[in-house]
Design a protein around this motif. Structure first.
Motif, short mmCIF file in Angstrom:
data_model
loop_
_atom_site.label_atom_id
_atom_site.label_comp_id
_atom_site.label_asym_id
_atom_site.label_seq_id
_atom_site.Cartn_x
_atom_site.Cartn_y
_atom_site.Cartn_z
N VAL A 6 0.87 -1.18 0.00
CA VAL A 6 0.00 0.00 0.00
C VAL A 6 0.91 1.23 0.00
CG1 VAL A 6 -1.96 -1.19 1.06
CG2 VAL A 6 -0.17 -0.23 2.52
N GLY A 7 0.45 2.37 0.54
CA GLY A 7 1.29 3.57 0.56
C GLY A 7 2.55 3.34 1.39
N ILE A 8 3.72 3.57 0.79
CA ILE A 8 4.98 3.21 1.44
C ILE A 8 5.58 4.44 2.14
CG2 ILE A 8 7.26 2.20 1.13
CD1 ILE A 8 6.22 0.89 -1.43
N PHE A 9 5.80 4.29 3.45
CA PHE A 9 6.42 5.33 4.25
C PHE A 9 7.72 4.79 4.83
CE2 PHE A 9 1.93 6.27 3.91
CZ PHE A 9 1.92 7.63 3.66
N GLY A 10 8.20 5.33 5.95
CA GLY A 10 9.46 4.90 6.51
C GLY A 10 10.58 5.87 6.17
N PRO A 11 11.81 5.55 6.58
CA PRO A 11 12.92 6.51 6.45
C PRO A 11 13.32 6.79 5.00
CG PRO A 11 13.70 4.41 7.33
CD PRO A 11 12.21 4.33 7.31
N ALA A 12 13.24 8.07 4.61
CA ALA A 12 13.77 8.48 3.31
C ALA A 12 15.28 8.36 3.33
CB ALA A 12 13.35 9.92 3.01
N LEU A 13 15.87 8.07 2.18
CA LEU A 13 17.32 7.92 2.07
C LEU A 13 18.00 9.18 1.54
CD1 LEU A 13 17.52 4.28 0.64
CD2 LEU A 13 17.81 5.03 3.01
N ASN A 14 17.25 9.98 0.76
CA ASN A 14 17.80 11.23 0.23
C ASN A 14 16.63 12.11 -0.18
OD1 ASN A 14 16.92 10.27 -2.31
ND2 ASN A 14 18.93 9.36 -2.75
N GLU A 15 16.93 13.17 -0.93
CA GLU A 15 15.90 14.15 -1.28
C GLU A 15 15.00 13.69 -2.42
OE1 GLU A 15 19.36 14.83 -3.97
OE2 GLU A 15 19.10 14.44 -1.82
N ASP A 16 15.30 12.56 -3.06
CA ASP A 16 14.43 12.01 -4.10
C ASP A 16 13.31 11.23 -3.41
OD1 ASP A 16 15.99 13.10 -6.11
OD2 ASP A 16 17.27 11.33 -6.23
N LEU A 17 12.19 11.89 -3.18
CA LEU A 17 11.16 11.33 -2.32
C LEU A 17 10.11 10.55 -3.10
CD1 LEU A 17 10.52 14.44 -0.02
CD2 LEU A 17 12.14 12.55 0.33
N SER A 18 9.59 9.51 -2.46
CA SER A 18 8.45 8.80 -3.02
C SER A 18 7.23 9.70 -2.93
CB SER A 18 8.19 7.51 -2.23
OG SER A 18 7.72 7.82 -0.93
N SER A 19 6.19 9.34 -3.67
CA SER A 19 4.96 10.15 -3.65
C SER A 19 4.34 10.20 -2.26
CB SER A 19 3.95 9.59 -4.66
OG SER A 19 4.48 9.63 -5.97
N SER A 20 4.39 9.09 -1.53
CA SER A 20 3.82 9.05 -0.18
C SER A 20 4.56 10.00 0.75
CB SER A 20 3.87 7.62 0.37
OG SER A 20 3.15 6.73 -0.44
N ILE A 21 5.87 9.97 0.71
CA ILE A 21 6.64 10.81 1.63
C ILE A 21 6.60 12.27 1.19
CG2 ILE A 21 8.93 11.21 2.63
CD1 ILE A 21 9.39 8.27 2.63
N GLU A 22 6.43 12.51 -0.10
CA GLU A 22 6.24 13.89 -0.56
C GLU A 22 5.01 14.50 0.08
OE1 GLU A 22 6.43 17.55 -2.46
OE2 GLU A 22 7.99 16.03 -2.11
N LEU A 23 3.95 13.70 0.27
CA LEU A 23 2.76 14.21 0.97
C LEU A 23 3.12 14.67 2.38
CD1 LEU A 23 -0.30 14.60 1.45
CD2 LEU A 23 -0.41 12.18 2.06
N LEU A 24 3.93 13.89 3.09
CA LEU A 24 4.33 14.28 4.45
C LEU A 24 5.18 15.54 4.42
CD1 LEU A 24 5.18 10.96 6.33
CD2 LEU A 24 2.98 12.00 5.82
N ARG A 25 6.07 15.64 3.45
CA ARG A 25 6.89 16.86 3.33
C ARG A 25 6.00 18.09 3.18
NH1 ARG A 25 9.49 20.51 -0.11
NH2 ARG A 25 8.17 19.85 -1.86
#
Length: 341
Positions: free
Chosen positions: A186-205
């Motif tokens: 499903v929507g993948i969250f968890g620790p980002a590794l760099n500034e190239d963000l997944s769509s899910s983590i972009e929402l949190l940003r």
């Protein structure tokens, strides 16, 4: 240990899969569209604490082209096919997503079969399971498939559904002795590794920056990327995963409002701008008259689409991190990396 190809090594999930494979002692080869990305990927993995980086090699290959795939799979025991396009906005022509997803998957499978690969693990998606079924309440399992002609199904859901169906058809008709396992997160969250963000983590940003105006009644499943990567690695060799698909989902669905509350509880003042107010459906419909993103959301208003993780727990013995742990790990990483002040 084995030699494993990971497609899309510069991506969010691909990076975490590489971390876990290296940690387990495997030799890892990864594809990038250009070898100019190699140093950045190495630096990102080193910053994330990667072990055995000397066991990582790179090859250039593009899902849209045949060149490079024979070299990529040569000598590999297993393939982790992670790479697939995921846009922040729907394309004007749905084939911009569908064709690379389907054709790219078949390119990887053909090359893997020809190289004598034992098993391919495909990163599919809940998008291939839980869409196009209308507004009825249902708990989705691995037995379900998205109806690509159903209501509200967009290009991304079609691309993941058609790519996964093409993979299963290939295994049945042309795969020979090669096996397939599929992970459907499903929507993948968890620790980002760099500034190239997944769509899910972009929402949190966007939420942490105060750029999300409110929370409509949109629900989504969540899972930690470390669990997705762990399932990918487990499914690579587990006998029970042979020719099976597994939903990767932490628990019950959450809403953007729930996520904002989690961030505020876990991050305190650092999440002050993430506080959201609930938006009534009528207001979302008004906004949709002139906002294409709101318009895309209309078919999903109020639909919860719960998914079961029972199969992953029972067949693979997997214990998932909670929704809150996954969400907070995302927020903390955005702050740690300086992506959010």
């Amino acid at each position: 240990m084995s030699k494993v190809l990971v497609t899309g090594g510069s991506g969010f999930v691909g990076g975490h899969v590489i971390l876990q494979l290296l940690d387990a002692g495997h030799d890892v080869r990864t594809t990038v569209r250009s070898l100019a990305k190699e140093q950045k990927v190495r630096d990102t993995l080193a910053q994330a604490g990667a072990k055995n980086l000397d066991r990582l090699s790179f090859v250039a290959a593009d899902l849209n082209q045949d060149a490079g795939w024979a070299d990529a799979v040569a000598g590999c025991d297993y393939v982790q096919h992670v790479a697939s396009p995921f846009p922040l906005q729907q394309p004007r022509d749905e084939n911009e997503l569908i064709r690379p997803a389907v054709d790219g998957t078949l390119r990887v499978l053909r090359a893997a079969r020809d190289a004598g690969v034992k098993r391919v693990v495909l990163t599919s998606s809940y998008a291939a399971i839980g869409y196009g079924h209308g507004k009825g309440e249902k708990v989705f399992t691995e037995e379900d498939w998205t109806d690509v002609d159903g209501p509200g199904v967009q290009a991304y859901q079609k691309s993941k559904t058609l790519a996964e169906r093409a993979a299963w058809d290939f295994i049945e008709r042309e795969g020979g002795a090669m096996e397939l396992a599929v992970i459907n997160p499903v929507g993948i969250f968890g620790p980002a590794l760099n500034e190239d963000l997944s769509s899910s983590i972009e929402l949190l940003r966007q939420m942490l920056l105060g750029k999300v105006p409110g929370a409509p009644r949109l629900y989504f499943g969540a899972v930690d990327v470390r669990d997705v990567a762990g399932l990918q690695v487990k499914a690579m060799t587990a006998p029970a995963a042979k020719n099976q698909r597994f939903l990767a989902v932490a628990g019950n669905v959450v809403s953007a409002y729930d996520v904002s509350e989690m961030l505020q509880r876990g991050l305190g003042e650092k999440a002050a701008r993430a506080k959201l107010r609930k938006l009534p459906d009528w207001l979302v419909r008004v906004v949709a008259l002139f906002n294409p993103l709101a318009r895309e959301a209309l078919p999903r208003l109020g639909i919860k689409g719960e998914a079961s993780n029972a199969k992953a727990r029972e067949l693979l013995g997997w214990q998932f991190r909670s929704n809150e742990e996954a969400i907070l790990a995302s927020g903390e990483s955005l702050i740690r990396l300086g992506i959010v002040a």
